[in-house]
Design a protein around this motif. Structure first.
Motif, PDB file in Angstrom:
ATOM      1  N   ARG A 213      47.929  37.670  47.942  1.00 27.45           N
ATOM      2  CA  ARG A 213      46.895  37.218  47.007  1.00 27.45           C
ATOM      3  C   ARG A 213      45.593  36.912  47.753  1.00 27.45           C
ATOM      4  O   ARG A 213      44.498  37.279  47.322  1.00 27.45           O
ATOM      5  CB  ARG A 213      47.396  35.987  46.245  1.00 27.45           C
ATOM      6  CG  ARG A 213      46.541  35.594  45.039  1.00 27.45           C
ATOM      7  CD  ARG A 213      47.275  34.569  44.195  1.00 27.45           C
ATOM      8  NE  ARG A 213      48.552  35.089  43.730  1.00 27.45           N
ATOM      9  CZ  ARG A 213      48.691  35.855  42.639  1.00 27.45           C
ATOM     10  NH1 ARG A 213      47.632  36.153  41.904  1.00 27.45           N
ATOM     11  NH2 ARG A 213      49.882  36.293  42.284  1.00 27.45           N
ATOM     12  N   ASP A 214      45.714  36.222  48.877  1.00 31.21           N
ATOM     13  CA  ASP A 214      44.520  35.882  49.646  1.00 31.21           C
ATOM     14  C   ASP A 214      43.871  37.126  50.236  1.00 31.21           C
ATOM     15  O   ASP A 214      42.646  37.232  50.306  1.00 31.21           O
ATOM     16  CB  ASP A 214      44.871  34.894  50.761  1.00 31.21           C
ATOM     17  CG  ASP A 214      45.337  33.545  50.223  1.00 31.21           C
ATOM     18  OD1 ASP A 214      45.169  33.297  49.014  1.00 31.21           O
ATOM     19  OD2 ASP A 214      45.881  32.746  51.014  1.00 31.21           O
ATOM     20  N   ALA A 215      44.693  38.090  50.665  1.00 31.29           N
ATOM     21  CA  ALA A 215      44.145  39.351  51.170  1.00 31.29           C
ATOM     22  C   ALA A 215      43.384  40.076  50.063  1.00 31.29           C
ATOM     23  O   ALA A 215      42.293  40.615  50.286  1.00 31.29           O
ATOM     24  CB  ALA A 215      45.263  40.232  51.717  1.00 31.29           C
ATOM     25  N   TYR A 216      43.945  40.104  48.862  1.00 28.75           N
ATOM     26  CA  TYR A 216      43.311  40.783  47.736  1.00 28.75           C
ATOM     27  C   TYR A 216      41.959  40.158  47.409  1.00 28.75           C
ATOM     28  O   TYR A 216      40.948  40.863  47.280  1.00 28.75           O
ATOM     29  CB  TYR A 216      44.229  40.729  46.520  1.00 28.75           C
ATOM     30  CG  TYR A 216      43.639  41.348  45.275  1.00 28.75           C
ATOM     31  CD1 TYR A 216      43.794  42.708  45.003  1.00 28.75           C
ATOM     32  CD2 TYR A 216      42.910  40.581  44.364  1.00 28.75           C
ATOM     33  CE1 TYR A 216      43.241  43.281  43.877  1.00 28.75           C
ATOM     34  CE2 TYR A 216      42.358  41.142  43.230  1.00 28.75           C
ATOM     35  CZ  TYR A 216      42.526  42.492  42.986  1.00 28.75           C
ATOM     36  OH  TYR A 216      41.973  43.056  41.857  1.00 28.75           O
ATOM     37  N   PHE A 217      41.918  38.837  47.298  1.00 31.70           N
ATOM     38  CA  PHE A 217      40.696  38.189  46.843  1.00 31.70           C
ATOM     39  C   PHE A 217      39.658  38.013  47.946  1.00 31.70           C
ATOM     40  O   PHE A 217      38.473  37.832  47.656  1.00 31.70           O
ATOM     41  CB  PHE A 217      41.023  36.837  46.193  1.00 31.70           C
ATOM     42  CG  PHE A 217      41.573  36.980  44.797  1.00 31.70           C
ATOM     43  CD1 PHE A 217      40.724  37.223  43.730  1.00 31.70           C
ATOM     44  CD2 PHE A 217      42.926  36.885  44.558  1.00 31.70           C
ATOM     45  CE1 PHE A 217      41.226  37.376  42.443  1.00 31.70           C
ATOM     46  CE2 PHE A 217      43.446  37.026  43.272  1.00 31.70           C
ATOM     47  CZ  PHE A 217      42.581  37.277  42.209  1.00 31.70           C
ATOM     48  N   THR A 218      40.073  38.057  49.191  1.00 30.11           N
ATOM     49  CA  THR A 218      39.093  38.017  50.280  1.00 30.11           C
ATOM     50  C   THR A 218      38.665  39.414  50.711  1.00 30.11           C
ATOM     51  O   THR A 218      37.711  39.557  51.486  1.00 30.11           O
ATOM     52  CB  THR A 218      39.653  37.274  51.513  1.00 30.11           C
ATOM     53  OG1 THR A 218      40.857  37.910  51.962  1.00 30.11           O
ATOM     54  CG2 THR A 218      39.948  35.806  51.181  1.00 30.11           C
ATOM     55  N   GLY A 219      39.365  40.432  50.217  1.00 30.03           N
ATOM     56  CA  GLY A 219      39.016  41.804  50.582  1.00 30.03           C
ATOM     57  C   GLY A 219      39.443  42.180  51.982  1.00 30.03           C
ATOM     58  O   GLY A 219      38.906  43.118  52.563  1.00 30.03           O
ATOM     59  N   THR A 220      40.421  41.470  52.535  1.00 29.58           N
ATOM     60  CA  THR A 220      40.875  41.719  53.907  1.00 29.58           C
ATOM     61  C   THR A 220      42.177  42.513  53.876  1.00 29.58           C
ATOM     62  O   THR A 220      43.241  41.959  53.628  1.00 29.58           O
ATOM     63  CB  THR A 220      41.084  40.388  54.657  1.00 29.58           C
ATOM     64  OG1 THR A 220      41.864  39.523  53.833  1.00 29.58           O
ATOM     65  CG2 THR A 220      39.760  39.724  54.951  1.00 29.58           C
ATOM     66  N   LYS A 221      42.107  43.779  54.140  1.00 25.29           N
ATOM     67  CA  LYS A 221      43.246  44.676  53.969  1.00 25.29           C
ATOM     68  C   LYS A 221      44.367  44.433  54.962  1.00 25.29           C
ATOM     69  O   LYS A 221      45.522  44.774  54.702  1.00 25.29           O
ATOM     70  CB  LYS A 221      42.787  46.141  54.094  1.00 25.29           C
ATOM     71  CG  LYS A 221      41.696  46.537  53.106  1.00 25.29           C
ATOM     72  CD  LYS A 221      42.135  46.361  51.657  1.00 25.29           C
ATOM     73  CE  LYS A 221      41.066  46.835  50.690  1.00 25.29           C
ATOM     74  NZ  LYS A 221      41.420  46.567  49.282  1.00 25.29           N
ATOM     75  N   TYR A 222      44.052  43.822  56.117  1.00 24.14           N
ATOM     76  CA  TYR A 222      45.114  43.647  57.110  1.00 24.14           C
ATOM     77  C   TYR A 222      46.121  42.578  56.703  1.00 24.14           C
ATOM     78  O   TYR A 222      47.119  42.369  57.386  1.00 24.14           O
ATOM     79  CB  TYR A 222      44.528  43.302  58.482  1.00 24.14           C
ATOM     80  CG  TYR A 222      43.301  42.431  58.465  1.00 24.14           C
ATOM     81  CD1 TYR A 222      42.049  42.951  58.774  1.00 24.14           C
ATOM     82  CD2 TYR A 222      43.378  41.089  58.116  1.00 24.14           C
ATOM     83  CE1 TYR A 222      40.916  42.168  58.741  1.00 24.14           C
ATOM     84  CE2 TYR A 222      42.250  40.300  58.091  1.00 24.14           C
ATOM     85  CZ  TYR A 222      41.023  40.840  58.408  1.00 24.14           C
ATOM     86  OH  TYR A 222      39.894  40.055  58.367  1.00 24.14           O
ATOM     87  N   GLY A 223      45.909  41.875  55.589  1.00 22.11           N
ATOM     88  CA  GLY A 223      46.892  40.926  55.101  1.00 22.11           C
ATOM     89  C   GLY A 223      47.940  41.552  54.213  1.00 22.11           C
ATOM     90  O   GLY A 223      48.842  40.878  53.727  1.00 22.11           O
ATOM     91  N   VAL A 224      47.829  42.871  53.995  1.00 20.38           N
ATOM     92  CA  VAL A 224      48.739  43.561  53.077  1.00 20.38           C
ATOM     93  C   VAL A 224      49.998  44.011  53.823  1.00 20.38           C
ATOM     94  O   VAL A 224      49.935  44.495  54.951  1.00 20.38           O
ATOM     95  CB  VAL A 224      48.037  44.777  52.441  1.00 20.38           C
ATOM     96  CG1 VAL A 224      48.997  45.549  51.546  1.00 20.38           C
ATOM     97  CG2 VAL A 224      46.822  44.315  51.632  1.00 20.38           C
ATOM     98  N   PHE A 225      51.145  43.842  53.194  1.00 22.81           N
ATOM     99  CA  PHE A 225      52.422  44.309  53.743  1.00 22.81           C
ATOM    100  C   PHE A 225      53.262  44.837  52.588  1.00 22.81           C
ATOM    101  O   PHE A 225      52.888  44.715  51.416  1.00 22.81           O
ATOM    102  CB  PHE A 225      53.143  43.172  54.488  1.00 22.81           C
ATOM    103  CG  PHE A 225      53.429  41.980  53.624  1.00 22.81           C
ATOM    104  CD1 PHE A 225      54.621  41.870  52.920  1.00 22.81           C
ATOM    105  CD2 PHE A 225      52.496  40.965  53.488  1.00 22.81           C
ATOM    106  CE1 PHE A 225      54.880  40.785  52.114  1.00 22.81           C
ATOM    107  CE2 PHE A 225      52.743  39.858  52.674  1.00 22.81           C
ATOM    108  CZ  PHE A 225      53.931  39.779  51.988  1.00 22.81           C
ATOM    109  N   ASP A 226      54.403  45.405  52.909  1.00 26.04           N
ATOM    110  CA  ASP A 226      55.235  46.086  51.919  1.00 26.04           C
ATOM    111  C   ASP A 226      56.192  45.092  51.253  1.00 26.04           C
ATOM    112  O   ASP A 226      57.360  44.977  51.641  1.00 26.04           O
ATOM    113  CB  ASP A 226      56.010  47.231  52.579  1.00 26.04           C
ATOM    114  CG  ASP A 226      56.666  48.157  51.560  1.00 26.04           C
ATOM    115  OD1 ASP A 226      56.714  47.803  50.371  1.00 26.04           O
ATOM    116  OD2 ASP A 226      57.140  49.230  51.974  1.00 26.04           O
ATOM    117  N   LEU A 227      55.705  44.365  50.251  1.00 27.98           N
ATOM    118  CA  LEU A 227      56.524  43.377  49.561  1.00 27.98           C
ATOM    119  C   LEU A 227      57.751  44.021  48.913  1.00 27.98           C
ATOM    120  O   LEU A 227      58.863  43.477  48.991  1.00 27.98           O
ATOM    121  CB  LEU A 227      55.689  42.655  48.496  1.00 27.98           C
ATOM    122  CG  LEU A 227      56.445  41.674  47.599  1.00 27.98           C
ATOM    123  CD1 LEU A 227      56.988  40.507  48.412  1.00 27.98           C
ATOM    124  CD2 LEU A 227      55.554  41.180  46.464  1.00 27.98           C
TER     125      LEU A 227
END
Length: 478
Positions: A213-227
């Protein structure tokens, strides 16, 4: 009864609480909605609600208050999209927990008592604990806790167990013991480790939702992982939750994503600067009130119980980010120069500057404070030492005072291996604190003669030269 007394009581009755019945809930007694309710969500697409108790909890005043508390606090001043709330995060944790349970129901249902598989009577307590895990957060969360010495987890438990709350009334409709069962998940005393680890562990529904959620709203793609993959490879065993060996790389990716989010988002120097200003602003307001310098018309009436250290749960639940911001707007017209200036710096985003230091350069800090004071700023309110450190992953250490539940990888033969023993990447960052220490000071201390020729003070030049000589200024953007 004040919350301070309640905290003491909570700490004193831990042993008594174990006498409650923790046998789970017969789901046939839990009322289903006539039709599944869904909430649209940018992270999970849909959040699914089947049980009436969950929808009723969402509709309580205590839970709706979370709409008015930002998830990332002062980080919204650094990442302009970070306007999401504790409300949406709590729904996300609920949905992630629901998906974990759905996997367990389908693939690992218990067959005999004590076999370590999923007992579906634990479902409702897990879902309610997931939904309510953050309900005790106050305005601007951790900064507020630091100033007024509150504890959001203790307050969460009180909201759940106090007969005065709508949340408690709804939970008691399940059974008289049910509120205490849910609260025990929050304080980690619930006897089923699978339920506890779903909500609180090194890879839990809470962390997985806030990272995405924080990656999405801050626009920081490196917080994304394969949930999706992580949820697929989660499985139960007698002492908690493990992960299938073939899913290890998805877990590894999660750990690295968490590491990067802390470095790039949660520890960002500007967010920490705004947190310092907020902290000093509240401290100044508290100091003026205690010295009798806040007039009745300007006193923050909803904060007075906290200034006087005598607040109730009802006092606490009246507060949110908007309440504090409203007081800050009033303080912009107050006669005290420091209170007025700090309120403006916070409301209009005028962060302090910072310089990183270490053990070899921290001896420079006292003189830098003196120069700030010589320039006309009270160092108590215009300088600060701020440190932020985190363990990306902490392998289980029996001798540690706060040892954490380690991440277990289940081998094909059913044996368990701790993650860092299998992953060179995780091993490289295991047990290593990451972060820094910074000295914060007014941006005006970096002005040049050309900025204001008539007003330029030689102390600024000395301050800047002292920073350079000590190699305190770093190139990180602020």
């Amino acid at each position: 009864m004040t919350l301070l007394l309640v905290f003491a009581i909570i700490e004193g009755i831990t042993e008594i609480e174990t006498d409650f019945n923790f046998g789970g809930v017969n789901l046939q007694e839990a009322e289903l909605l006539p039709r599944e309710k869904v909430f649209r969500d940018p992270v999970h697409n849909y959040i699914h609600v089947q049980y009436k108790v969950i929808l009723d909890l969402i509709d309580t005043p205590e839970f709706q208050r979370l709409r008015r508390i930002h998830q990332l606090g002062t980080s919204m001043y650094t990442f302009d999209g970070a306007e999401h709330s504790r409300f949406s995060h709590s729904l996300g944790v609920y949905e992630t927990t629901r998906e974990i349970i759905e996997n367990f129901e389908r693939n690992y249902p218990t067959k005999t008592p004590g076999d370590g598989l999923w007992d579906d009577s634990q479902k409702l307590v897990a879902l309610c604990a997931a939904l309510l895990h953050d309900i005790g957060h106050g305005p601007y969360s951790h900064t507020f806790e630091h100033i007024f010495h509150t504890n959001h987890e203790a307050i969460t438990q009180e909201i759940i167990t106090s007969p005065a709350t709508a949340v408690n009334k709804i939970l008691r409709q399940i059974s008289p013991e049910f509120p205490q069962q849910v609260a025990s998940v929050i304080d980690h005393t619930y006897p089923n480790p699978q339920v506890v680890q779903m909500i609180s562990s090194q890879i839990d529904a809470d962390r997985m939702d806030y990272l995405l959620r924080d990656a999405y709203f801050t626009g920081t793609k490196y917080g994304v992982f394969d949930l999706t993959r992580i949820l697929r490879v989660m499985r139960t065993y007698k002492d908690g939750i493990a992960f299938d060996q073939q899913g290890m790389h998805a877990v590894e990716d999660y750990i690295v994503s968490r590491f990067q989010m802390y470095q790039q988002v949660y520890f960002h120097p500007v967010s920490r600067s705004m947190e310092v200003i907020l902290m000093h602003l509240l401290q100044r307001g508290k100091e003026l009130y205690e010295s009798g310098q806040l007039e009745d018309t300007q006193a923050p009436k909803l904060l007075i119980p906290f200034f006087e250290k005598d607040f109730t749960l009802q006092d606490y639940l009246k507060l949110d980010d908007g309440v504090l911001n409203t007081y800050f707007i009033y303080w912009r017209d107050y006669q005290d120069d420091i209170l007025r200036d700090l309120a403006g710096r916070f409301l209009f985003r005028r962060p302090l500057k910072s310089a990183q230091f270490n053990d070899q350069t921290k001896h420079l800090i006292p003189h830098l404070r003196e120069l700030v004071e010589e320039a006309g700023y009270d160092p108590k309110y215009y300088t600060a030492i701020n440190d932020s450190y985190d363990l990306p992953y902490d392998a289980y250490t029996p001798d540690s005072e706060e040892s954490k539940t380690q991440i277990e990888i289940m081998q094909p033969d059913g044996s368990l291996e701790e993650l860092s023993t299998l992953s060179p990447i995780v091993a490289a960052i295991t047990g290593r604190e990451t972060g820094d220490e910074r000295f914060y000071f007014p941006k005006e201390m970096l002005q040049k003669p050309s900025d204001s020729i008539d007003l330029f003070n030689p102390v600024y030049a000395e301050f800047q030269q002292y920073l350079r000589n000590g190699a305190l200024i770093d190139p990180q953007k602020e």
